[in-house]
Scaffold this active site. Structure first.
Site, PDB file in Angstrom:
ATOM      1  N   ASP A  71      -5.994  -7.306   3.318  1.00  0.00           N
ATOM      2  CA  ASP A  71      -6.267  -6.613   4.579  1.00  0.00           C
ATOM      3  C   ASP A  71      -7.065  -7.465   5.563  1.00  0.00           C
ATOM      4  OD1 ASP A  71      -4.961  -4.420   3.487  1.00  0.00           O
ATOM      5  OD2 ASP A  71      -6.826  -3.619   2.638  1.00  0.00           O
ATOM      6  N   LYS A  79      -3.403 -10.239   8.030  1.00  0.00           N
ATOM      7  CA  LYS A  79      -2.264 -11.165   7.882  1.00  0.00           C
ATOM      8  C   LYS A  79      -1.088 -10.736   8.755  1.00  0.00           C
ATOM      9  CE  LYS A  79      -2.282 -10.286   3.463  1.00  0.00           C
ATOM     10  NZ  LYS A  79      -3.517  -9.496   3.369  1.00  0.00           N
ATOM     11  N   GLY A 103       0.254  -3.650   2.956  1.00  0.00           N
ATOM     12  CA  GLY A 103       0.349  -2.889   4.198  1.00  0.00           C
ATOM     13  C   GLY A 103      -0.058  -3.822   5.316  1.00  0.00           C
ATOM     14  N   HIS A 104       0.934  -4.370   6.015  1.00  0.00           N
ATOM     15  CA  HIS A 104       0.654  -5.355   7.073  1.00  0.00           C
ATOM     16  C   HIS A 104       0.894  -4.701   8.428  1.00  0.00           C
ATOM     17  CE1 HIS A 104       1.490  -8.832   4.014  1.00  0.00           C
ATOM     18  NE2 HIS A 104       0.485  -8.050   3.681  1.00  0.00           N
ATOM     19  N   GLN A 135      -1.575  -9.325  -0.148  1.00  0.00           N
ATOM     20  CA  GLN A 135      -2.865  -9.229  -0.855  1.00  0.00           C
ATOM     21  C   GLN A 135      -3.788 -10.393  -0.466  1.00  0.00           C
ATOM     22  OE1 GLN A 135       0.179  -8.526  -3.093  1.00  0.00           O
ATOM     23  NE2 GLN A 135      -0.180  -6.602  -2.070  1.00  0.00           N
TER      24      GLN A 135
HETATM   25  P1  GDP Z   1      -3.157  -7.188   6.312  1.00  0.00           P
HETATM   26  O1  GDP Z   1      -2.843  -6.385   5.105  1.00  0.00           O
HETATM   27  O2  GDP Z   1      -3.875  -8.451   5.997  1.00  0.00           O
HETATM   28  O3  GDP Z   1      -1.964  -7.417   7.191  1.00  0.00           O
HETATM   29  O4  GDP Z   1      -4.171  -6.305   7.170  1.00  0.00           O
HETATM   30  P2  GDP Z   1      -4.042  -4.728   7.477  1.00  0.00           P
HETATM   31  O5  GDP Z   1      -2.949  -4.505   8.437  1.00  0.00           O
HETATM   32  O6  GDP Z   1      -4.008  -3.961   6.208  1.00  0.00           O
HETATM   33  O7  GDP Z   1      -5.454  -4.441   8.107  1.00  0.00           O
HETATM   34  C1  GDP Z   1      -5.900  -5.097   9.260  1.00  0.00           C
HETATM   35  C2  GDP Z   1      -6.195  -4.051  10.334  1.00  0.00           C
HETATM   36  O8  GDP Z   1      -6.970  -4.649  11.349  1.00  0.00           O
HETATM   37  C3  GDP Z   1      -4.969  -3.520  11.012  1.00  0.00           C
HETATM   38  O9  GDP Z   1      -5.190  -2.178  11.379  1.00  0.00           O
HETATM   39  C4  GDP Z   1      -4.829  -4.392  12.260  1.00  0.00           C
HETATM   40  O10 GDP Z   1      -4.155  -3.734  13.328  1.00  0.00           O
HETATM   41  C5  GDP Z   1      -6.275  -4.617  12.596  1.00  0.00           C
HETATM   42  N1  GDP Z   1      -6.601  -5.894  13.240  1.00  0.00           N
HETATM   43  C6  GDP Z   1      -6.036  -7.117  13.042  1.00  0.00           C
HETATM   44  N2  GDP Z   1      -6.698  -8.057  13.741  1.00  0.00           N
HETATM   45  C7  GDP Z   1      -7.684  -7.399  14.404  1.00  0.00           C
HETATM   46  C8  GDP Z   1      -8.743  -7.835  15.277  1.00  0.00           C
HETATM   47  O11 GDP Z   1      -8.919  -9.001  15.576  1.00  0.00           O
HETATM   48  N3  GDP Z   1      -9.603  -6.877  15.723  1.00  0.00           N
HETATM   49  C9  GDP Z   1      -9.465  -5.564  15.391  1.00  0.00           C
HETATM   50  N4  GDP Z   1     -10.358  -4.699  15.871  1.00  0.00           N
HETATM   51  N5  GDP Z   1      -8.482  -5.130  14.585  1.00  0.00           N
HETATM   52  C10 GDP Z   1      -7.627  -6.041  14.091  1.00  0.00           C
HETATM   53  P1  IMO Z   2      -2.316  -6.383   1.770  1.00  0.00           P
HETATM   54  O1  IMO Z   2      -1.104  -7.261   1.651  1.00  0.00           O
HETATM   55  C1  IMO Z   2      -5.843  -4.742  -0.158  1.00  0.00           C
HETATM   56  C2  IMO Z   2      -5.504  -3.756  -4.416  1.00  0.00           C
HETATM   57  C3  IMO Z   2      -5.544  -2.290  -4.798  1.00  0.00           C
HETATM   58  C4  IMO Z   2      -6.196  -2.403  -6.164  1.00  0.00           C
HETATM   59  C5  IMO Z   2      -5.595  -3.682  -6.725  1.00  0.00           C
HETATM   60  C6  IMO Z   2      -4.404  -3.452  -7.664  1.00  0.00           C
HETATM   61  O2  IMO Z   2      -2.147  -5.244   2.710  1.00  0.00           O
HETATM   62  O3  IMO Z   2      -3.527  -7.203   2.027  1.00  0.00           O
HETATM   63  P2  IMO Z   2      -1.863  -2.779  -7.202  1.00  0.00           P
HETATM   64  O4  IMO Z   2      -1.274  -1.565  -6.576  1.00  0.00           O
HETATM   65  O5  IMO Z   2      -1.511  -4.048  -6.526  1.00  0.00           O
HETATM   66  O6  IMO Z   2      -1.619  -2.859  -8.689  1.00  0.00           O
HETATM   67  O7  IMO Z   2      -3.459  -2.576  -7.040  1.00  0.00           O
HETATM   68  O8  IMO Z   2      -5.169  -4.444  -5.616  1.00  0.00           O
HETATM   69  N1  IMO Z   2      -4.472  -4.105  -3.399  1.00  0.00           N
HETATM   70  C7  IMO Z   2      -4.744  -4.385  -2.126  1.00  0.00           C
HETATM   71  N2  IMO Z   2      -5.911  -4.369  -1.446  1.00  0.00           N
HETATM   72  N3  IMO Z   2      -4.726  -5.135   0.457  1.00  0.00           N
HETATM   73  C8  IMO Z   2      -3.548  -5.184  -0.211  1.00  0.00           C
HETATM   74  O9  IMO Z   2      -2.423  -5.708   0.321  1.00  0.00           O
HETATM   75  C9  IMO Z   2      -3.514  -4.762  -1.554  1.00  0.00           C
HETATM   76  N4  IMO Z   2      -2.545  -4.660  -2.490  1.00  0.00           N
HETATM   77  C10 IMO Z   2      -3.140  -4.276  -3.616  1.00  0.00           C
HETATM   78  O10 IMO Z   2      -6.315  -1.555  -3.899  1.00  0.00           O
HETATM   79  O11 IMO Z   2      -7.584  -2.624  -6.023  1.00  0.00           O
HETATM   80 MG    MG Z   3      -3.123  -4.488   4.353  1.00  0.00          MG
END
Ligand code: GDP
Ligand code: IMO
Ligand code: MG
Length: 422
Positions: free
Chosen positions: A13, A16, A40-41, A222
């Protein structure tokens, strides 16, 4: 030509999705190498929010071809849900996704076993998407691969065999309902027919694309500390999000990786169980969660929040060999009077000169912090480096100097335009 790879440097999270989306705009191919629909991207385009779980984020750019490598575990149900969601939002996946023939398939029983294991065995805090059980079957050599979906006879035999084993566990260990062959076979067959056109004939597609000069971006899911080998075991996912996973998960050689980009959140978060040395369990942690909207993109769970951990990032860099950093969510730190950064850990006041790779030790370390004055100005949306307050520049410089890696992208908001390219 070589490929660029985006890797989450922390516990996932990091943002990415936003960075992959940004860099996909001038790419021909975007490929996922590990994980599954546990990811979840998030990408924000205008007033639309896209959360990609399984399909590479590059799908949002019309001309990009998306590949799902053999290192991924693919849930057909999640795959078609995502395709439908994209269609509803005007994005066609038709002819734009290729799945490696040896990609493993998440079966309905994997999801059931994942949830039962969480509630009755060991609580990892998984996403419940069947990831662990699917990789378990892969390593046990009883998994079902995409190619098996093309042969009804083999598919039938493999499902029957698996159900015999799974039903022993369901009945005797979990005291749960058994799964009958008829219950799942029709459903799997239905998905198989639909998947046919997406499955490639061999695993040379990405390697060929790179050799043919295509611009390729590899999308990690991840993060390094969730890696099954290098992360905070057992509180990890079941794949290798770190650099090695990209080679095994896409059938390419190390020479094909030209640039490794770390996505680093300007502070730290994690979802699920496991050690987290810089976690803040007071109103400061709550402010980070609130300001950064830190709730899981896949499960909606509140993310645990804490200060940036450079000791962890040094370890992450040891494994991945980062060439540059994309730092995200710098704007989230705007309101704090002071901002802390962990430089190393101590146990009983003795500073460690290493990163403990066992969760027992990691759960008792205390961080040593350096404290920075906050900038106290809202920097959301700033897209010129010169407009950033001096305190924020000092913060970024400290990170670069400590890690010896240049920051090339600074993200100041979730939208594409809210970015500084250096
Ligand atoms: P990922 O799994 O690495 O793709 O990240 P996620 O999408 O799960 O979580 C990142 C969250 O931060 C998302 O809701 C993005 O829309 C948000 N986000 C990404 N870059 C920025 C930033 O520079 N500032 C803020 N405030 N939000 C951001
Ligand atoms: P992105 O790509 C954050 C965490 C789960 C749990 C552990 C194992 O969005 O960054 P799993 O379902 O993979 O067997 O769970 O890994 N986890 C993540 N945490 N971002 C993710 O993906 C994750 N995918 C799995 O919360 O702790
Ligand atoms: Mg994510």
């Amino acid at each position: 030509m070589t490929a660029k790879i985006i890797i989450g440097a922390q516990w996932g999270d990091e943002g990415k999705g936003k960075i992959v989306d940004l860099l996909s705009s001038d790419c021909d191919v975007v490929a996922r190498y590990q994980g599954g629909a546990n990811a979840g991207h998030t990408v924000i385009v205008g007033n639309k929010k896209f959360i990609l779980h399984l399909i590479p984020t590059g799908i949002l750019h019309e001309k990009v071809l998306c590949m799902i490598g053999n290192g991924v575990v693919l849930d057909p149900e999640a795959f078609f849900d995502e395709i439908n969601f994209l269609n509803e939002n005007g994005i066609s996946a038709e002819g734009r996704i290729l799945i490696y023939p040896n990609t493993h398939i998440i079966m309905p029983y994997h999801k059931i076993l994942d949830r039962l294991s969480e509630s009755k065995d060991q609580k990892i805090g998984t996403t419940g998407k069947g990831i662990g059980p699917a990789y378990t079957d892969k390593v046990s050599r009883i998994g079902i691969q995409a190619i098996d979906l093309l042969n009804e006879k083999i598919l039938k035999q493999k499902i029957e065999f698996n159900l015999r084993l799974k039903n022993i566990i369901l009945r005797n260990h979990y005291h749960a309902d058994e799964i009958s062959f008829d219950q799942i076979f029709e459903e799997v067959l239905e998905y198989s027919k639909k998947l046919l056109t997406y499955i490639s004939k061999d695993s040379s597609i990405l390697s060929d694309a790179i050799l043919n000069g295509k611009r390729v971006l590899i999308e990690g899911a991840q993060g390094a500390l969730l890696d099954v080998d290098h992360g905070t075991y057992p509180f990890v996912t079941s794949s290798n999000p770190t650099i090695g996973g990209a080679l095994t998960g896409l059938a390419i050689s190390p020479k094909m990786i030209g640039e490794t980009i770390a996505v680093v959140k300007a502070y730290t978060t994690r979802v699920g169980e496991g050690p987290f040395p810089t976690e803040i369990r007071n109103e400061i942690g709550e402010s980070l969660r609130k300001n950064g909207s830190e709730y899981g993109a896949t499960t909606g769970r509140p993310r645990r929040c804490g200060w940036l951990d450079l000791n962890l990032l040094k370890y992450s860099n040891q494994i991945n060999g980062f060439d540059s950093i994309a730092i995200t969510k710098l704007d989230v730190l705007s309101s704090f009077d002071e901002i802390k950064v962990c430089t190393d850990y101590k146990i009983r006041n003795i500073t460690l000169d290493y990163f403990p790779v066992d969760s027992e030790t990691l759960s008792i370390v205390e961080p040593n912090y350096v404290t920075f004055g906050g900038w106290k100005t809202n920097i959301t949306g700033i897209n010129k480096y010169s407009d950033i307050p001096v305190e924020a520049k000092e913060y970024l410089k400290f990170i670069e100097d400590y890690l010896g890696i240049k920051i090339k992208i600074i993200s100041t908001g979730s939208e594409r335009s809210e970015t500084i390219l250096l």
